[in-house]
Design a protein around this motif. Sequence first.
Motif, PDB file in Angstrom:
ATOM      1  N   PRO A 140     -42.987 -64.898  82.978  1.00  8.10           N
ATOM      2  CA  PRO A 140     -42.149 -65.277  81.760  1.00  8.10           C
ATOM      3  C   PRO A 140     -42.433 -65.221  80.493  1.00  8.10           C
ATOM      4  N   LEU A 141     -43.701 -64.901  80.357  1.00  2.76           N
ATOM      5  CA  LEU A 141     -44.442 -64.620  78.905  1.00  2.76           C
ATOM      6  C   LEU A 141     -43.742 -63.578  78.183  1.00  2.76           C
ATOM      7  N   MET A 142     -43.431 -62.363  78.852  1.00  2.00           N
ATOM      8  CA  MET A 142     -43.047 -61.377  78.240  1.00  2.00           C
ATOM      9  C   MET A 142     -41.634 -61.712  77.734  1.00  2.00           C
ATOM     10  N   LYS A 143     -40.803 -62.590  78.376  1.00  5.22           N
ATOM     11  CA  LYS A 143     -39.342 -62.929  77.909  1.00  5.22           C
ATOM     12  C   LYS A 143     -39.787 -63.636  76.572  1.00  5.22           C
TER      13      LYS A 143
ATOM     14  N   LYS B 159     -53.290 -66.890  82.125  1.00  4.92           N
ATOM     15  CA  LYS B 159     -54.582 -66.999  81.503  1.00  4.92           C
ATOM     16  C   LYS B 159     -54.120 -66.727  79.964  1.00  4.92           C
ATOM     17  N   ILE B 160     -53.449 -65.526  79.843  1.00  4.95           N
ATOM     18  CA  ILE B 160     -53.066 -65.119  78.470  1.00  4.95           C
ATOM     19  C   ILE B 160     -52.240 -66.032  77.764  1.00  4.95           C
TER      20      ILE B 160
ATOM     21  N   VAL C 128     -55.019 -60.010  72.541  1.00  2.00           N
ATOM     22  CA  VAL C 128     -53.917 -60.476  73.559  1.00  2.00           C
ATOM     23  C   VAL C 128     -52.960 -59.515  73.684  1.00  2.00           C
ATOM     24  N   ALA C 129     -52.485 -58.887  72.709  1.00  3.39           N
ATOM     25  CA  ALA C 129     -51.489 -57.753  72.840  1.00  3.39           C
ATOM     26  C   ALA C 129     -51.990 -56.939  73.651  1.00  3.39           C
ATOM     27  N   LEU C 130     -53.388 -56.447  73.466  1.00  8.56           N
ATOM     28  CA  LEU C 130     -54.005 -55.404  74.398  1.00  8.56           C
ATOM     29  C   LEU C 130     -53.822 -56.013  75.971  1.00  8.56           C
ATOM     30  N   HIS C 131     -53.980 -57.110  76.132  1.00  7.65           N
ATOM     31  CA  HIS C 131     -53.959 -57.615  77.551  1.00  7.65           C
ATOM     32  C   HIS C 131     -52.446 -57.806  78.068  1.00  7.65           C
ATOM     33  N   LEU C 132     -51.550 -58.258  76.968  1.00  8.43           N
ATOM     34  CA  LEU C 132     -50.126 -58.296  77.337  1.00  8.43           C
ATOM     35  C   LEU C 132     -49.686 -57.052  77.798  1.00  8.43           C
TER      36      LEU C 132
ATOM     37  N   THR D  61     -48.075 -49.644  69.973  1.00 10.95           N
ATOM     38  CA  THR D  61     -47.325 -49.245  71.144  1.00 10.95           C
ATOM     39  C   THR D  61     -46.632 -50.477  71.819  1.00 10.95           C
ATOM     40  N   PHE D  62     -47.433 -51.735  71.888  1.00  9.09           N
ATOM     41  CA  PHE D  62     -46.637 -52.829  72.539  1.00  9.09           C
ATOM     42  C   PHE D  62     -45.629 -53.395  72.049  1.00  9.09           C
ATOM     43  N   THR D  63     -45.754 -53.307  70.548  1.00 11.59           N
ATOM     44  CA  THR D  63     -44.432 -53.966  69.901  1.00 11.59           C
ATOM     45  C   THR D  63     -43.432 -52.793  69.948  1.00 11.59           C
TER      46      THR D  63
END
Lengths: 445, 467
Positions: free
Chosen positions: A108-111, A203-204, A95-99, A31-33
């Motif tokens: 900015p990590l999302m970018k 943190k992530i 990580v993806a779960l947390h992202l 779902t994340f991707t």
Amino acid sequence: MYRASGLIMQQVRQRTPIQAMANKAAPALITFTWRLQQQQRGTATSSMSTSTKQTATPPPRHDWNRAVSEAERIVGYPTSFLSLRWLLSDEIANVALHLRKLVGSAHPLMKTAKHLLYNGKNTMQAWGLIVLLVSKAAGHAANIPDVEQDKSAGVLHSQRALAEVTEMIRISHLVHNSVVNLQSSTQAGQDAGTYDDMSFGNKIGLLTGDYLLGHSSAELANLRNQEVVELISSAVRDFSESEFIGERDEQNNPLPYKPGTFQMPSLNVGVDFNEHDVMAPMPIAQVLGNPEQEWECRNILNAGSLLGKSCQASLKLAGQSETMQRQAYRFGKHLALAWQACLDAEPFQCPTLPLDVTFSLVSAPVLFHLEHDPSLYAQLEKGKQSVENIDYDKVHKAILAGPALAKTKALQRKHTEAALSVLQHFPATDARQALENIILAMQDL
Amino acid sequence: MACLSTSGRVAYGTRRQQTHKFLCQLFLNHSLRGHRHSSSLSTTPGFGTHRLSPQPLHFGFLSRRFHGLNINSGPAAVHMSKDYFDLLQNSHSANGSCGHNSRRSSHRSNNLQYSQCSKTNYRQHSSVHTQQPAGPVREIQIDPYIILDDELKYFYDDVRDLLQSGTSQSELDTIACYYFDGQGKALRPMVTMLMAKAINYHLNNDSHQLVHKQRQIALFSEMVHSASLVHDDVIDQSDFRRGKPSVNALWNHKKVTMAGDYILSIASIMIARLRSDDVTIVLSQILTDLVQGEFMQLGSRETENERFAHYLTKTYRKTASLIANALKATAVIAQADENVAEVAFQYGRNIGLAFQLVDDMLDFVSSTETMGKPTAADLKLGLATAPVLFACEKYPELNPMVMRRFSEPGDVERAFELVHKSHGLEQTRFLAKKHCNEAIRLAQELTESPYQKGLQVVADLVINRMK
């Protein structure tokens, strides 16, 4: 051990990415991707429509995507499998779960994640590919046993591992660079509404970068070549050093030096690493104040070092001569610099700055313009606290009126030619041809 | 789950006996130390004085401060109460691991000093000792920091020189060197060098070059530890460490992150220059373990049964792996055989686990001043460490708090109180002690030498430290 993972990768390659991920049962990741893809599709289509309207040029002689996909075919290297493999590890699934919690926040990590998953031509995804092409173009010493070779691709298994390490290190640097400064004195640190999101994102991001660094050092160790470990570790050092050069705003975005800061005449010739001692840092102080040399140093640390040293290390693994290793380093360095010059020039290709687009204040056009007209610094000074306070449109207009863009183009050409001329030391093969095509395509971007 | 058992080598019964023997011995030593001013050795004839140091002079070492490791040497502190002794024996016979001890809750809650014991008490136990005279005896008290003075004297200067030589940016240098101020305990380098020299003695190899290489491994262990502290500071957003402002309070977080990477890269270059493939492989394991440990700490939903195993695995990865693998690397570079390397590894693993267990315990009992960081810091971070997990057995109301990571108002205070009411702290200490005893047993497999003795002393320091 590496060979075993290679087998797994081959299996993975045969499936489609979504199937492979579903087998791993990481629904969150999917779902994340998927969400990211949705977002990207939105942005991608809009940017495509604007670019067709603006340029409407005849099709270029060298097509970037074609050059890259042909090159991938030559070394049997689908660029996506790298990301796929570590996307499948437990930690990254975690990580993806947390992202997912961060989707929608302004971290900015999302970018960065978006940039990494989306294979646009604006991001140099192909570093590992370049390393493999250089490896294939150079070939290997006759005494390398058969079992260590990937005959079909014409590279060594160890070189493939090194290409992977190169990408992991680059990504870890990008991810670590998206950490937000939350010191209590900063704006971001005082904004109570976003503080929790930001600190969680930090943190992530920090752990993901560390995960990649840790794994790359384990993979490097398994190559059983300490000179290679030394060289690649020094590239990690260069990355971190690059974030300390010159003045910075609150979020560590670089600012140019005030014109006239340096009284001593700076060197007009470029400097580079001491080839006999990887521990010795780049002697950057000697060139500060000279726009071209300073730009070169900043970007060697920031990009050229890793690509150059990876190419060099790859030839070391193949048992090539010191001279060839040196050529490989120079090729990687010049290619990275040419690429950076191309990226720096891009925001200045259209007469007005597109909405929401900014540029680095130490990019080549800005530095060249400051040399030409020091009064621009008054505008840039407004960015001391945050570069967002700068009127980018005004700066853009000023730079377009000066000679900086032409100088940047010349800079790109200089490094492109240097890279091409280094290539002449390699035997004529399909891999060398592919490298030439990529370089020419880049020049036409 | 490799770290669940102290070691697979010893049959359980033997270990119990050994622990028992060791406790008696320890008990004895402590009693003697306490009485060194008032009585001569002749007043305690049942103790087998030939085993204990015949020269009272050696006890003088006890009053020395060990580089920041305060051992419990004041006369009031060293007396081991019968209560405590019984408690240990009792939990031993219960199930060998940290069984539930609800009897006689006369333990003072927030310190682990023991009440005075009467002379008859140790007379009574002295007979136990004479029946089983062979025990881990360290008749000469060795201060590991003193016998390693040559190696440790300029240790931090060397780290700083190394870090300085790798960059031309003074701010990067300043941040990277910030925690190498010499104020730390230097536990990791100390243990690494002790093991290195004990192994060299064992292998009868006294090459200076080898010691130099092993010292580089010690440098690596301390540098990796600092790099992880630097990154932890950004993650935890804590303002103080080791009694001074932490790096994230002073510098841009992005730069701090990069400085952590920088320390790591310099350490890797240094290790690569040893030109030993196997050492690099062993040491790179530390980095992957550290990160995996951090990921485990990020939180997962394990059941009550899995929780303790999860905690121990996490502790191994975050703390013990570094010591274990650094020690193993010193054996590997000395070209010791696999058995010796395994002894080094297991010794380090046990010391590391004990060290962290004591650390988790001290988080509940130490004051802010001695630790240099706030107490109950783990609870405030939402982490359930051994004392809490033990306390859950007696107070099941802690379970939901553990699950929600002590996030509701009052959770931290309530959990803190319940841990002190329960035997969680004693049980944690007992588990740590078990690992220390195992470490001592492992050290004894090496040829006897001052360094091998030092390794045994370290186990005592770890369990008795106050900060």
